[in-house]
Design an enzyme around this catalytic site. Structure first.
Site, mmCIF file in Angstrom:
data_model
loop_
_atom_site.group_PDB
_atom_site.id
_atom_site.type_symbol
_atom_site.label_atom_id
_atom_site.label_comp_id
_atom_site.label_asym_id
_atom_site.label_seq_id
_atom_site.Cartn_x
_atom_site.Cartn_y
_atom_site.Cartn_z
ATOM 1 N N SER A 164 0.853 -1.183 0.000
ATOM 2 C CA SER A 164 0.000 0.000 0.000
ATOM 3 C C SER A 164 0.890 1.235 0.000
ATOM 4 O O SER A 164 2.069 1.154 0.367
ATOM 5 C CB SER A 164 -0.860 0.003 1.275
ATOM 6 O OG SER A 164 -1.503 1.247 1.480
ATOM 7 N N TYR A 219 -3.354 -1.251 10.170
ATOM 8 C CA TYR A 219 -3.236 -1.377 8.710
ATOM 9 C C TYR A 219 -1.869 -0.868 8.251
ATOM 10 O O TYR A 219 -1.165 -1.520 7.471
ATOM 11 C CB TYR A 219 -4.362 -0.592 8.029
ATOM 12 C CG TYR A 219 -4.403 -0.756 6.521
ATOM 13 C CD1 TYR A 219 -5.061 -1.840 5.946
ATOM 14 C CD2 TYR A 219 -3.795 0.172 5.674
ATOM 15 C CE1 TYR A 219 -5.103 -2.004 4.561
ATOM 16 C CE2 TYR A 219 -3.838 0.020 4.298
ATOM 17 C CZ TYR A 219 -4.496 -1.070 3.745
ATOM 18 O OH TYR A 219 -4.537 -1.222 2.379
#
Length: 254
Positions: free
Chosen positions: A146, A159
């Site tokens: 990400s 996350y």
């Protein structure tokens, strides 16, 4: 080798986690367009992905598995390999997100995300490599990282930690397995239109501020990520090991 064949996945079988929707679905369809076959893994129905693959005339098999249980995930990969036959590629795309202020962040929100996004990703890589190494087969692993592998993010502590971890294990495993012909690389998507970003897109102010910062002037689509996955699964990327490619409309360059 011709340009066409170096991006071709004909005859290659790839296991893709989180294949029911969003980026996972985009990756499956891109593999199908490139001539590959897909084993799609997820907790929920993959009917839409299966229909899309069928329309392309590409082989697709749905396998249900709860990837928060890393032992179940490993067993699933072992069964898939011993059943229909060896895999040529593994795409660790399945991921979840929990949003909460860091000062209040719960242990449950920490563990849930780390278990799926990082722990199962590592142990699926391990299961794939063990089998490939035992048979002296080459293989491709593509992890979905990400832009939060490089940035802190807001209200998504677990996350961010998990995606920093994905970047780290991508590098670590590449160092160990490159000599044996297993390529381990990652894709770092930016802001893509998926279920995970629904909350951001629903917040008018946040959505506008994100869009204003993306040089490309649009959110990404699952196809944008799928085509990059094909490159990392194909002969074209043979000399790539431990790389994390940002596909983010220029977000990180800003």
């Amino acid at each position: 080798m011709s340009m066409a064949s170096s991006f071709n996945l004909e005859g290659r079988r790839v296991l893709v986690t989180g294949a029911n929707t969003g980026i996972g679905q985009g990756i499956c369809l891109a593999i199908g367009r490139a001539g590959g076959s897909v084993i799609g893994v997820g907790r929920s129905a993959m009917d839409e992905t299966a229909a899309g693959m069928s329309a392309l005339g590409a082989p697709f098999k749905a396998v249900h598995c709860d990837l928060s249980d890393h032992k179940a995930a490993q067993a699933m990969l072992d069964d898939t390999w011993s059943g229909p036959g060896p895999l040529d590629g593994l795409v660790n795309n399945a991921g979840i997100i929990r949003r909460q202020d860091a000062a209040e962040f719960s242990e449950e929100n920490w563990d849930d995300v780390i278990d799926v996004n990082l722990k199962s990703t590592f142990f699926l890589c391990q299961a794939f490599a063990r089998l490939a190494l035992a048979e002296k087969r080459e293989g491709r692993i593509v992890n979905v990282a990400s832009v939060l592998s490089f940035q802190g993010g807001i209200r998504v502590a677990s996350y961010t930690a998990s995606k920093h971890g994905v970047l780290g294990i991508t590098r670590a495993l590449a160092c160990e397995w490159a000599p044996q012909g297993i390529n381990v690389n990652a894709i770092a998507p930016g802001y893509v239109v998926t279920n995970n970003t629904e909350a951001l897109r629903a917040d008018a102010d946040r959505s506008a501020s994100i869009l204003a910062r993306i040089p490309a002037g649009r959110w990404g689509t699952p196809d944008d990520i799928g085509d990059t996955a094909v490159f990392l699964l194909a002969p074209a990327s043979a000399y790539m090991h431990g790389a994390t490619i940002a596909v983010d409309g220029g977000w990180l360059a800003r």
